[in-house]
Design an enzyme around this catalytic site. Structure first.
Site, PDB file in Angstrom:
ATOM      1  N   TYR A 131      12.416 -55.185  36.023  1.00 14.25           N
ATOM      2  CA  TYR A 131      11.008 -55.107  36.268  1.00 14.25           C
ATOM      3  C   TYR A 131      10.478 -55.991  34.791  1.00 14.25           C
ATOM      4  O   TYR A 131      10.847 -55.906  33.675  1.00 14.25           O
ATOM      5  CB  TYR A 131      10.282 -53.654  36.077  1.00 14.25           C
TER       6      TYR A 131
ATOM      7  N   ASP B 268      14.357 -59.504  28.276  1.00 13.92           N
ATOM      8  CA  ASP B 268      13.171 -58.662  28.111  1.00 13.92           C
ATOM      9  C   ASP B 268      13.541 -57.217  27.616  1.00 13.92           C
ATOM     10  O   ASP B 268      14.120 -56.191  28.273  1.00 13.92           O
ATOM     11  CB  ASP B 268      12.664 -58.619  29.691  1.00 13.92           C
TER      12      ASP B 268
ATOM     13  N   LYS C 220       5.605 -51.515  24.513  1.00 14.27           N
ATOM     14  CA  LYS C 220       6.266 -49.869  24.257  1.00 14.27           C
ATOM     15  C   LYS C 220       6.187 -49.568  22.775  1.00 14.27           C
ATOM     16  O   LYS C 220       5.351 -49.764  21.984  1.00 14.27           O
ATOM     17  CB  LYS C 220       7.252 -49.773  25.206  1.00 14.27           C
TER      18      LYS C 220
HETATM   19  C1  LIG Z   1       6.921 -52.011  30.649  1.00 17.11           C
HETATM   20  C2  LIG Z   1       7.713 -52.992  30.805  1.00 17.11           C
HETATM   21  C3  LIG Z   1       7.052 -54.245  30.902  1.00 17.11           C
HETATM   22  C4  LIG Z   1       5.556 -54.561  31.214  1.00 17.11           C
HETATM   23  O1  LIG Z   1       4.802 -54.170  30.062  1.00 17.11           O
HETATM   24  P1  LIG Z   1       3.293 -53.585  30.327  1.00 17.11           P
HETATM   25  O2  LIG Z   1       2.851 -53.051  28.849  1.00 17.11           O
HETATM   26  O3  LIG Z   1       3.376 -52.511  31.105  1.00 17.11           O
HETATM   27  O4  LIG Z   1       2.752 -54.772  30.807  1.00 17.11           O
HETATM   28  C5  LIG Z   1       7.742 -55.476  31.067  1.00 17.11           C
HETATM   29  N1  LIG Z   1       9.220 -55.534  30.980  1.00 17.11           N
HETATM   30  C6  LIG Z   1       9.982 -54.195  30.908  1.00 17.11           C
HETATM   31  C7  LIG Z   1      11.361 -54.364  30.691  1.00 17.11           C
HETATM   32  C8  LIG Z   1       9.111 -52.925  30.744  1.00 17.11           C
HETATM   33  O5  LIG Z   1       9.855 -52.067  30.657  1.00 17.11           O
END
Ligand SMILES: *Cc1c(COP(=O)(O)O)cnc(C)c1O
Length: 429
Positions: A142, A238, A266
């Site tokens: 994601y 990511d 996060k």
């Molecule tokens: C949570 C997450 C996102 C998106 O971050 P948001 O602050 O919710 O937009 C993107 N990549 C990864 C790996 C994530 O865990």
């Protein structure tokens, strides 16, 4: 006299599905969502005063736990000093210097307000730097909700073609995103043969943690990086969920992978809306105003998030927090695994992230090998845990997080409750 409408009934009247982010609605675990009034340390307290041990921790950002006193002090100080200037200030400078001094592949960093924005911006930089259109991603990773990332494998997985995973994503976008399965070198080679010369970048979660926890083989991650680079694509890790969660240098440091660009979110903001993208100085210097790639934000590098983020990271470093947290999570998960095994449940863990799932005879590294029955089992397990005072992430493929506030006493109570919940769920199956 009629009973007053529940909070959720009222929420349904004013917000789509009653929520401001879909998983919060409890659709996959059933029942109305709990409304929380406060959080303190490892616990959440609902609007009726009921307390829960929280393993969701806002989906990861709260590595110190709820309302940590040092983070709260930083937030209060930031509020007292005025909370947004839309101008240069020393707080984002301090956080940027802290990170750039510790993360060798972060030559420069740009703060944004979410992980989604970080990914969207990093993809734009990659496309600008390579003058190529396409992005390779992996099924089960994601990357936030930018159009280009809301895709899933289409009918022809072998050739990397994709379908939208959301309504409203234009067909034109789909043509420039390529999807391959995790943990599969042969599929990677097929996709690169078909699309390699069009790829601006490959993006991957080095610790996929948004479709369950799917720890990858280092060999596979290294092959992704090497082969994509050879095809002329940039490597974007990511680390929105793994960055500053597994340690200062994230999975890139742990596995010795040197990304061209890296995305954060996060933990970096300690629970305030902060994201960031960082990477090689020559690539980051493509970003406005030093280069031609436009990216801006009215509230970017908001001082509250910057000061809480730095207070969080500095406290983790000063207390050897990452090591402590990992050891504590390992002991807790080992104990839990022993107690849940009879109910057919496994505990998958990396650092302070864990996922509770149905047992599987082999390691689960891709969507193809997910254990059957996870969703139905988790629904029963989640509800039983909630009844016993433990709040888990409200979806079967979301992962759990420990925080520094989960001490031995909390964890002992949690293990008892979760063992009981697993027995309840097995009985109801
Ligand atoms: C949570 C997450 C996102 C998106 O971050 P948001 O602050 O919710 O937009 C993107 N990549 C990864 C790996 C994530 O865990």
């Amino acid at each position: 006299m009629t009973a007053p409408a529940s909070l959720f009934t009222r929420a349904l009247a004013v917000a789509p599905g009653g929520v401001h982010s879909p998983v919060r609605a409890f659709k996959s675990v059933g029942g109305d969502p709990v409304f929380f009034a406060r959080g303190a340390g490892a616990e959440l307290v609902d609007v009726d005063g009921r307390r829960y041990i929280d393993f969701c921790q806002s989906f990861g950002p709260l590595i110190l736990g709820h309302a940590d006193p040092d983070a709260a002090r930083a937030a209060h100080a930031a509020i007292d000093d005025g909370w947004s200037f839309g101008a240069c200030e020393p707080y984002s400078l301090a956080l940027a210097e802290w990170i750039v001094a510790r993360v060798p592949w972060a030559g420069r960093i740009r703060f944004v307000s979410s992980g989604t924005e970080a990914v969207m911006s990093a993809l734009r930089v990659a496309r600008a730097a390579t003058t190529r259109p396409a992005i390779l991603k992996f099924e089960g990773c994601y990357h936030g909700h930018a159009d280009a990332m809301l895709v899933q494998a289409g009918s022809g997985l072998a050739d990397g073609r994709v379908a939208a995973s959301s309504a409203g994503v234009p067909d034109a976008t789909l043509g420039d995103t390529v999807v391959a399965p995790l943990d599969d070198e042969a599929a990677l080679d097929r996709v690169l043969a078909a699309h390699g010369s069009r790829l601006a970048a490959v993006i991957v979660e080095p610790l996929p943690a948004n479709y369950g926890l799917l720890p990858q083989r280092r060999d596979w991650l290294a092959a992704v990086a090497d082969r994509c680079r050879r095809a002329g694509a940039l490597v974007i890790l990511d680390e929105v969920i793994s960055g500053f969660r597994v340690g200062v240098r994230g999975m890139a440091g742990e596995l010795d992978l040197r990304p061209d660009l890296v995305t954060y979110g996060k933990v970096i903001g300690g629970g305030f809306p902060v994201g960031a993208y960082a990477g090689r100085a020559d690539l980051m210097d493509q970003v406005a105003p030093s280069g031609p790639v436009y990216q801006a934000g009215t509230l970017s590098a908001n001082p509250v998030g910057m000061r809480v983020g730095l207070a969080t990271l500095a406290k983790m470093e000063a207390t050897d927090g990452w090591r402590t947290l990992e050891a504590r999570t390992a002991a807790f998960c080992d104990d839990l695994a022993r107690r849940l095994a009879p109910a057919g449940v496994e505990v998958v863990r990396h650092a302070s992230i864990f996922w509770l799932r149905r047992s599987s005879p082999r390691p689960v590294r891709s969507l193809a090998s997910l254990p059957a029955g996870q969703a139905a089992w988790y629904r029963a397990f989640f509800r039983a845990a909630l009844g016993r005072g433990v709040y888990l992430p409200p979806a079967a493929f979301e992962v759990c997080f420990l925080s520094m506030a989960h001490d031995a006493g909390v964890l002992a109570r949690a293990a008892d409750a979760l063992a009981g919940a697993a027995a309840d769920a097995a009985e109801s199956a």
